[in-house]
Design a protein around this motif. Structure first.
Motif, mmCIF file in Angstrom:
data_model
loop_
_atom_site.group_PDB
_atom_site.id
_atom_site.type_symbol
_atom_site.label_atom_id
_atom_site.label_comp_id
_atom_site.label_asym_id
_atom_site.label_seq_id
_atom_site.Cartn_x
_atom_site.Cartn_y
_atom_site.Cartn_z
ATOM 1 N N PRO A 10 -42.609 3.662 13.765
ATOM 2 C CA PRO A 10 -43.316 4.291 12.645
ATOM 3 C C PRO A 10 -43.834 3.249 11.649
ATOM 4 N N ILE A 11 -45.092 3.397 11.223
ATOM 5 C CA ILE A 11 -45.659 2.429 10.285
ATOM 6 C C ILE A 11 -44.974 2.506 8.927
ATOM 7 N N SER A 12 -44.250 3.594 8.684
ATOM 8 C CA SER A 12 -43.498 3.735 7.437
ATOM 9 C C SER A 12 -42.250 2.860 7.435
ATOM 10 N N GLY A 13 -41.850 2.405 8.631
ATOM 11 C CA GLY A 13 -40.611 1.649 8.735
ATOM 12 C C GLY A 13 -39.387 2.550 8.759
ATOM 13 N N ASN A 14 -39.611 3.870 8.771
ATOM 14 C CA ASN A 14 -38.509 4.833 8.826
ATOM 15 C C ASN A 14 -38.212 5.133 10.296
ATOM 16 N N TYR A 15 -37.266 4.401 10.865
ATOM 17 C CA TYR A 15 -37.008 4.495 12.300
ATOM 18 C C TYR A 15 -36.380 5.825 12.715
ATOM 19 N N SER A 16 -35.880 6.585 11.746
ATOM 20 C CA SER A 16 -35.324 7.897 12.074
ATOM 21 C C SER A 16 -36.418 8.864 12.516
ATOM 22 N N GLN A 17 -37.691 8.486 12.296
ATOM 23 C CA GLN A 17 -38.812 9.332 12.716
ATOM 24 C C GLN A 17 -39.126 9.189 14.205
ATOM 25 N N LEU A 18 -38.482 8.255 14.872
ATOM 26 C CA LEU A 18 -38.718 8.088 16.308
ATOM 27 C C LEU A 18 -38.289 9.349 17.061
ATOM 28 N N PRO A 19 -39.047 9.758 18.073
ATOM 29 C CA PRO A 19 -38.689 10.962 18.837
ATOM 30 C C PRO A 19 -37.419 10.753 19.657
ATOM 31 N N ALA A 20 -36.795 11.857 20.036
ATOM 32 C CA ALA A 20 -35.509 11.805 20.737
ATOM 33 C C ALA A 20 -35.587 11.010 22.035
ATOM 34 N N TYR A 21 -36.684 11.161 22.787
ATOM 35 C CA TYR A 21 -36.756 10.457 24.073
ATOM 36 C C TYR A 21 -36.811 8.942 23.864
ATOM 37 N N ALA A 22 -37.469 8.497 22.771
ATOM 38 C CA ALA A 22 -37.528 7.065 22.483
ATOM 39 C C ALA A 22 -36.146 6.551 22.075
ATOM 40 N N LEU A 23 -35.420 7.353 21.303
ATOM 41 C CA LEU A 23 -34.063 6.970 20.900
ATOM 42 C C LEU A 23 -33.161 6.832 22.126
ATOM 43 N N ASP A 24 -33.320 7.738 23.081
ATOM 44 C CA ASP A 24 -32.529 7.650 24.315
ATOM 45 C C ASP A 24 -32.849 6.366 25.071
ATOM 46 N N GLU A 25 -34.136 6.011 25.120
ATOM 47 C CA GLU A 25 -34.548 4.778 25.808
ATOM 48 C C GLU A 25 -33.920 3.561 25.129
ATOM 49 N N ILE A 26 -33.907 3.568 23.795
ATOM 50 C CA ILE A 26 -33.339 2.447 23.041
ATOM 51 C C ILE A 26 -31.841 2.325 23.323
ATOM 52 N N LYS A 27 -31.151 3.457 23.306
ATOM 53 C CA LYS A 27 -29.700 3.445 23.528
ATOM 54 C C LYS A 27 -29.342 2.973 24.934
ATOM 55 N N ASN A 28 -30.233 3.221 25.889
ATOM 56 C CA ASN A 28 -29.958 2.843 27.273
ATOM 57 C C ASN A 28 -30.468 1.442 27.628
ATOM 58 N N ALA A 29 -31.170 0.807 26.696
ATOM 59 C CA ALA A 29 -31.708 -0.531 26.961
ATOM 60 C C ALA A 29 -30.595 -1.576 26.938
ATOM 61 N N ASP A 30 -30.822 -2.668 27.639
ATOM 62 C CA ASP A 30 -29.835 -3.750 27.694
ATOM 63 C C ASP A 30 -30.060 -4.798 26.608
ATOM 64 N N LEU A 31 -31.298 -4.885 26.114
ATOM 65 C CA LEU A 31 -31.634 -5.906 25.121
ATOM 66 C C LEU A 31 -32.736 -5.388 24.206
ATOM 67 N N ILE A 32 -32.574 -5.617 22.901
ATOM 68 C CA ILE A 32 -33.591 -5.258 21.912
ATOM 69 C C ILE A 32 -34.184 -6.552 21.354
ATOM 70 N N ILE A 33 -35.510 -6.598 21.260
ATOM 71 C CA ILE A 33 -36.192 -7.783 20.732
ATOM 72 C C ILE A 33 -36.952 -7.380 19.472
ATOM 73 N N GLY A 34 -36.581 -7.983 18.341
ATOM 74 C CA GLY A 34 -37.229 -7.683 17.071
ATOM 75 C C GLY A 34 -37.819 -8.931 16.442
ATOM 76 N N GLU A 35 -38.464 -8.750 15.278
ATOM 77 C CA GLU A 35 -39.124 -9.876 14.613
ATOM 78 C C GLU A 35 -38.177 -10.671 13.711
#
Length: 222
Positions: A10-35
């Motif tokens: 989200p361009i607002s930076g409010n990550y709670s606005q991410l849809p449920a399917y995206a949250l599931d993908e994040i939780k199941n990922a092995d590595l997160i890459i951020g700035e």
């Protein structure tokens, strides 16, 4: 095969606005890459993944650090690249890293695409600090020829759309531009598929008679 997913946040930076399917993908990922570390930790807390493994990638990352990160992606199942806000790699750090991942044999897909234009750019690995959205080619034969001639001559990375039934025809017309292209089919769908190379290369990889929604990114110059 390693899988790198490009997450539009989200361009607002409010990550709670991410849809449920995206949250599931994040939780199941092995590595997160951020700035940045602070933002990445805030992101992980917001999506309920405080203990997730993470790495950083930004404009200060060296080529050696990017190579180490590619090795980390290759050794895990699924990695997710996200931007502080918006879509990674579009006027944002990361396009060269995505390019390196593709060259290393990783599969790259979009996640939570909010626009076919930015999603296609983000998974292409092409320079996208600025770009041309050229829309749909004209139907008139002469105007269409002028359109593809413009795609040949422009120095900008360009994005074009066309109707599903014209996928093969469009690639045939792109053979003459002498540039690499990235073809994204069914963006952000479970069966999303991305191809990169010359139009001739990609035509040789496509299933016969394919008809599907798609976007094409034509490589420009940095």
């Amino acid at each position: 095969m390693a899988l790198l997913k490009i997450l539009a946040s989200p361009i607002s930076g409010n990550y709670s606005q991410l849809p449920a399917y995206a949250l599931d993908e994040i939780k199941n990922a092995d590595l997160i890459i951020g700035e940045e570390r602070k933002t990445t930790l805030r992101f992980l807390a917001a999506v309920g993944c405080r203990e997730h493994s993470y790495r950083l990638l930004n404009e200060h990352s060296t080529d050696e650090e990017k190579k180490e990160l590619i090795a980390a992606v290759s050794s895990c199942g699924t990695a997710i690249l996200f931007s502080d806000a918006g879509t990674p790699c579009v006027a944002d750090p990361g396009y060269d890293f995505v390019d390196m991942c593709i060259n290393a044999g990783a599969e790259v897909r979009s996640l939570n695409a909010v626009s076919a234009v930015t999603a296609a750019l983000s998974v292409s690995g092409f320079y996208a600090e600025s770009f041309l959205f050229a829309g749909f080619p004209p139907k008139d034969k002469q105007e269409r020829a002028k359109f593809f001639n413009h795609m040949k001559n422009t120095k900008q990375t360009a994005v074009i759309f066309e109707r599903p039934y014209a996928l093969v025809r469009t690639l045939e017309e792109l053979k003459g531009i002498g540039k690499r292209v990235s073809l994204s089919i069914n963006l952000s769908m479970p069966d999303e598929k991305n191809y990169r190379g010359t139009a001739t290369d990609i035509l040789g990889l496509l299933p016969e008679g394919i008809k599907a929604p798609f976007a094409v990114v034509i490589e420009g110059k940095k």
